[in-house]
Design a protein around this motif. Structure first.
Motif, short mmCIF file in Angstrom:
data_model
loop_
_atom_site.label_atom_id
_atom_site.label_comp_id
_atom_site.label_asym_id
_atom_site.label_seq_id
_atom_site.Cartn_x
_atom_site.Cartn_y
_atom_site.Cartn_z
N HIS A 164 0.84 -1.22 0.00
CA HIS A 164 0.00 0.00 0.00
C HIS A 164 0.87 1.26 0.00
N THR A 167 -5.25 6.67 -10.52
CA THR A 167 -6.32 7.33 -9.79
C THR A 167 -7.69 6.86 -10.24
N ALA A 170 -10.52 3.41 -4.30
CA ALA A 170 -9.77 2.93 -3.14
C ALA A 170 -10.23 1.55 -2.69
N GLU A 171 -11.54 1.32 -2.70
CA GLU A 171 -12.06 0.01 -2.29
C GLU A 171 -11.54 -1.10 -3.20
N ARG A 210 -8.82 -0.93 -5.11
CA ARG A 210 -7.36 -1.01 -4.93
C ARG A 210 -7.04 -1.87 -3.70
N ASP A 211 -7.76 -1.65 -2.60
CA ASP A 211 -7.52 -2.42 -1.38
C ASP A 211 -7.78 -3.91 -1.60
#
Length: 123
Positions: free
Chosen positions: A83, A90, A94-95, A97-98
């Motif tokens: 991380h 971009t 985020a969800e 990517r996690d």
């Protein structure tokens, strides 16, 4: 390309295909073979397949570095390090990517363990 990275990327694509569609496995294969043929800076950074392969490569590097300090690095430490060091496009929420990072790190660690077990089994 390193066999551990390729194996982790392929397994991760299989696990993430329900969420990102059946083309993901093909996108990952294309990204794996693209890294064999041309420098990484020419990869399309928006491609999900490329992102998975990049995360697998970074996870493998982080794992090897941590393994010099501790025999069995904790998966959450590898996830946290990935991380911190990954610059994801971009356009990737985020969800997502996690989820991608966690899935790929787990598969990278599993592939690394399996690769280490193979020579012992062959002896």
């Amino acid at each position: 390309m390193n066999d551990v990275i390729a194996a982790a990327a392929r397994t991760s694509a299989d696990q993430l295909a329900d969420r990102y569609g059946p083309r993901l496995a093909g996108d990952v294969e294309a990204a794996i073979h693209a890294t064999d043929d041309r420098p990484q800076q020419y990869l399309d950074p928006v491609s999900l397949g490329s992102l998975i392969v990049a995360v697998a490569a970074l996870a493998w590097t982080v794992y090897r570095d941590l393994k010099k300090k501790t025999p069995q690095p904790a998966p959450q430490v590898v996830v946290r390090s990935v991380h911190l060091h990954l610059t994801a496009p971009t356009a990737v929420p985020a969800e997502d990517r996690d989820l991608i990072i966690e899935t790929v790190v787990i598969q990278t660690l599993a592939a690394a363990e399996q690769a280490q077990a193979l020579p012992a089994a062959e002896e």
